[in-house]
Design a protein around this motif. Structure first.
Motif, PDB file in Angstrom:
ATOM      1  N   GLY A 130       0.791  -1.221   0.000  1.00  0.00           N
ATOM      2  CA  GLY A 130       0.000   0.000   0.000  1.00  0.00           C
ATOM      3  C   GLY A 130       0.822   1.269   0.000  1.00  0.00           C
ATOM      4  O   GLY A 130       0.389   2.293  -0.558  1.00  0.00           O
ATOM      5  N   LEU A 131       2.012   1.246   0.603  1.00  0.00           N
ATOM      6  CA  LEU A 131       2.842   2.448   0.646  1.00  0.00           C
ATOM      7  C   LEU A 131       3.225   2.936  -0.752  1.00  0.00           C
ATOM      8  O   LEU A 131       2.963   4.105  -1.090  1.00  0.00           O
ATOM      9  CB  LEU A 131       4.085   2.200   1.496  1.00  0.00           C
ATOM     10  CG  LEU A 131       3.913   2.336   3.014  1.00  0.00           C
ATOM     11  CD1 LEU A 131       5.183   1.915   3.737  1.00  0.00           C
ATOM     12  CD2 LEU A 131       3.532   3.759   3.388  1.00  0.00           C
ATOM     13  N   PRO A 132       3.844   2.091  -1.582  1.00  0.00           N
ATOM     14  CA  PRO A 132       4.184   2.587  -2.929  1.00  0.00           C
ATOM     15  C   PRO A 132       2.960   2.913  -3.771  1.00  0.00           C
ATOM     16  O   PRO A 132       2.978   3.867  -4.556  1.00  0.00           O
ATOM     17  CB  PRO A 132       4.991   1.438  -3.540  1.00  0.00           C
ATOM     18  CG  PRO A 132       4.646   0.235  -2.738  1.00  0.00           C
ATOM     19  CD  PRO A 132       4.358   0.728  -1.362  1.00  0.00           C
ATOM     20  N   LEU A 133       1.873   2.142  -3.609  1.00  0.00           N
ATOM     21  CA  LEU A 133       0.654   2.434  -4.369  1.00  0.00           C
ATOM     22  C   LEU A 133       0.064   3.773  -3.949  1.00  0.00           C
ATOM     23  O   LEU A 133      -0.340   4.582  -4.795  1.00  0.00           O
ATOM     24  CB  LEU A 133      -0.362   1.311  -4.162  1.00  0.00           C
ATOM     25  CG  LEU A 133      -1.721   1.488  -4.854  1.00  0.00           C
ATOM     26  CD1 LEU A 133      -1.545   1.663  -6.360  1.00  0.00           C
ATOM     27  CD2 LEU A 133      -2.642   0.313  -4.536  1.00  0.00           C
ATOM     28  N   ALA A 134       0.019   4.018  -2.649  1.00  0.00           N
ATOM     29  CA  ALA A 134      -0.530   5.281  -2.155  1.00  0.00           C
ATOM     30  C   ALA A 134       0.326   6.463  -2.598  1.00  0.00           C
ATOM     31  O   ALA A 134      -0.208   7.531  -2.939  1.00  0.00           O
ATOM     32  CB  ALA A 134      -0.630   5.240  -0.631  1.00  0.00           C
ATOM     33  N   TRP A 135       1.645   6.287  -2.604  1.00  0.00           N
ATOM     34  CA  TRP A 135       2.525   7.372  -3.049  1.00  0.00           C
ATOM     35  C   TRP A 135       2.267   7.712  -4.518  1.00  0.00           C
ATOM     36  O   TRP A 135       2.196   8.874  -4.893  1.00  0.00           O
ATOM     37  CB  TRP A 135       3.981   6.987  -2.834  1.00  0.00           C
ATOM     38  CG  TRP A 135       4.939   8.033  -3.337  1.00  0.00           C
ATOM     39  CD1 TRP A 135       5.660   8.017  -4.490  1.00  0.00           C
ATOM     40  CD2 TRP A 135       5.244   9.272  -2.702  1.00  0.00           C
ATOM     41  NE1 TRP A 135       6.402   9.163  -4.627  1.00  0.00           N
ATOM     42  CE2 TRP A 135       6.160   9.949  -3.535  1.00  0.00           C
ATOM     43  CE3 TRP A 135       4.831   9.872  -1.508  1.00  0.00           C
ATOM     44  CZ2 TRP A 135       6.682  11.197  -3.208  1.00  0.00           C
ATOM     45  CZ3 TRP A 135       5.338  11.116  -1.181  1.00  0.00           C
ATOM     46  CH2 TRP A 135       6.252  11.767  -2.033  1.00  0.00           C
ATOM     47  N   TRP A 136       2.126   6.686  -5.335  1.00  0.00           N
ATOM     48  CA  TRP A 136       1.852   6.916  -6.760  1.00  0.00           C
ATOM     49  C   TRP A 136       0.508   7.606  -6.959  1.00  0.00           C
ATOM     50  O   TRP A 136       0.393   8.549  -7.745  1.00  0.00           O
ATOM     51  CB  TRP A 136       1.896   5.598  -7.516  1.00  0.00           C
ATOM     52  CG  TRP A 136       1.542   5.746  -8.963  1.00  0.00           C
ATOM     53  CD1 TRP A 136       2.257   6.400  -9.930  1.00  0.00           C
ATOM     54  CD2 TRP A 136       0.356   5.254  -9.616  1.00  0.00           C
ATOM     55  NE1 TRP A 136       1.600   6.336 -11.142  1.00  0.00           N
ATOM     56  CE2 TRP A 136       0.438   5.639 -10.978  1.00  0.00           C
ATOM     57  CE3 TRP A 136      -0.732   4.520  -9.180  1.00  0.00           C
ATOM     58  CZ2 TRP A 136      -0.542   5.305 -11.899  1.00  0.00           C
ATOM     59  CZ3 TRP A 136      -1.720   4.194 -10.091  1.00  0.00           C
ATOM     60  CH2 TRP A 136      -1.622   4.583 -11.436  1.00  0.00           C
ATOM     61  N   LEU A 137      -0.514   7.154  -6.232  1.00  0.00           N
ATOM     62  CA  LEU A 137      -1.833   7.768  -6.350  1.00  0.00           C
ATOM     63  C   LEU A 137      -1.805   9.228  -5.888  1.00  0.00           C
ATOM     64  O   LEU A 137      -2.503  10.084  -6.446  1.00  0.00           O
ATOM     65  CB  LEU A 137      -2.860   6.987  -5.527  1.00  0.00           C
ATOM     66  CG  LEU A 137      -3.224   5.585  -6.033  1.00  0.00           C
ATOM     67  CD1 LEU A 137      -4.154   4.889  -5.048  1.00  0.00           C
ATOM     68  CD2 LEU A 137      -3.859   5.648  -7.413  1.00  0.00           C
ATOM     69  N   ALA A 138      -1.012   9.508  -4.855  1.00  0.00           N
ATOM     70  CA  ALA A 138      -0.944  10.870  -4.327  1.00  0.00           C
ATOM     71  C   ALA A 138      -0.214  11.810  -5.267  1.00  0.00           C
ATOM     72  O   ALA A 138      -0.541  13.001  -5.341  1.00  0.00           O
ATOM     73  CB  ALA A 138      -0.257  10.861  -2.961  1.00  0.00           C
ATOM     74  N   ARG A 139       0.767  11.288  -6.013  1.00  0.00           N
ATOM     75  CA  ARG A 139       1.602  12.142  -6.848  1.00  0.00           C
ATOM     76  C   ARG A 139       1.144  12.205  -8.303  1.00  0.00           C
ATOM     77  O   ARG A 139       1.409  13.184  -8.987  1.00  0.00           O
ATOM     78  CB  ARG A 139       3.048  11.628  -6.823  1.00  0.00           C
ATOM     79  CG  ARG A 139       3.966  12.158  -5.719  1.00  0.00           C
ATOM     80  CD  ARG A 139       3.349  13.127  -4.825  1.00  0.00           C
ATOM     81  NE  ARG A 139       4.302  14.025  -4.193  1.00  0.00           N
ATOM     82  CZ  ARG A 139       4.038  14.719  -3.109  1.00  0.00           C
ATOM     83  NH1 ARG A 139       2.871  14.616  -2.547  1.00  0.00           N
ATOM     84  NH2 ARG A 139       4.913  15.550  -2.588  1.00  0.00           N
TER      85      ARG A 139
END
Length: 272
Positions: free
Chosen positions: A71-80
């Motif tokens: 979830g961390l890398p996925l959330a970072w991508w979604l946020a950016r």
């Protein structure tokens, strides 16, 4: 006379608010008053209580680890990312929140069962996923992941790009800047999301029952044990329910009083 309609509206609003609050609290009060302390202690000593509780804790913590790692890398991508693909992915990630758990369970069977999309591949390497402890973890991951990804993406959006650029000018790589700057800055939101995801995994019932079944000591988590106990011993079911309610209360208190306490303030600062 002119002000009376306003006062009436306020009064109706208060009654409605108190009615809703009562509807939320009454089931908990009913649980707490349903059995005596002696019956509660007898339920805790039941042979089915310990295995179900330990299985729930073990599988929910394992699923939480999987959710955080992915979830961390996925959330970072979604946020950016501002692409339409990212927005579509965000909708797909949130989909388990609105789907009935039974639909998720049937979908898991169609994906990982013997006749499912990946069933043949798994069977060729000697893996049978349905009705195992691993199936419990998979079901928990699917239903709990949206809670963490949502909260993590929101927290990451509060991290300004300038903060990362400063770290990079000091010699840090992009990945190091994210890990050393973005993650600590977003930590309250990450903790909040992880807590909610763990609570959701701990309370998962419908998808787990369909995909993993109700095998004592193997797939019978606390929610499923509650369902099974209702058919034979209501007091035992109440004991299991009170145990889950107590754990959920502890999670929420930790969320409100611990690091997650600053989530709202942190996000407000990030939007300024």
């Amino acid at each position: 006379m002119r002000t009376s309609p306003g006062w009436m509206k306020v009064g109706v609003g208060r009654v409605a608010a108190l009615g809703l609050l009562g509807a939320l609290l009454l089931p908990l009060v009913g649980l707490a008053l349903a059995i005596s302390p002696a019956e509660l202690w007898a339920g805790v000593q039941d042979a089915r209580f310990g295995p179900a509780l330990l299985l729930s804790l073990r599988t929910s913590l394992l699923s939480l680890g999987v959710v955080v790692a992915g979830g961390l890398p996925l959330a970072w991508w979604l946020a950016r990312s501002r692409s339409r693909i990212a927005r579509l992915v965000e909708v797909l990630v949130d989909l388990p929140l609105v789907l009935p758990p039974a639909v998720v369970g049937v979908g898991l069977l169609m994906a990982y069962g013997r006749r499912g999309l990946l069933g043949g591949v798994l069977e060729s390497v000697g893996v049978s996923l349905p009705f195992t402890s691993a199936a419990v973890v998979v079901a928990q991951v699917v239903v709990a992941a949206p809670f963490f990804v949502q909260a993590a993406a929101t927290a990451f959006r509060s991290v300004r790009e300038e903060q990362l650029l400063v770290a990079q000018t000091l010699g840090a790589s992009r990945a190091e800047a994210i890990w050393r700057v973005a993650v600590p800055a977003a930590l309250p939101g990450l903790v909040a999301g992880a807590s909610l995801a763990w609570a959701r995994a701990l309370g998962e019932f419908g998808a787990t029952l369909i995909f993993a079944g109700s095998l004592p000591g193997i797939t019978q988590t606390m929610p499923i044990a509650i369902y099974a106990a209702l058919e034979r011993d209501v007091s035992l079911a109440v004991t299991f329910a009170l145990a889950l309610a107590a754990i959920a209360t502890v999670i929420l208190l930790a969320l409100r009083l611990g690091p997650g306490r600053g989530v709202g303030a942190g996000l407000r600062r990030g939007r300024r």
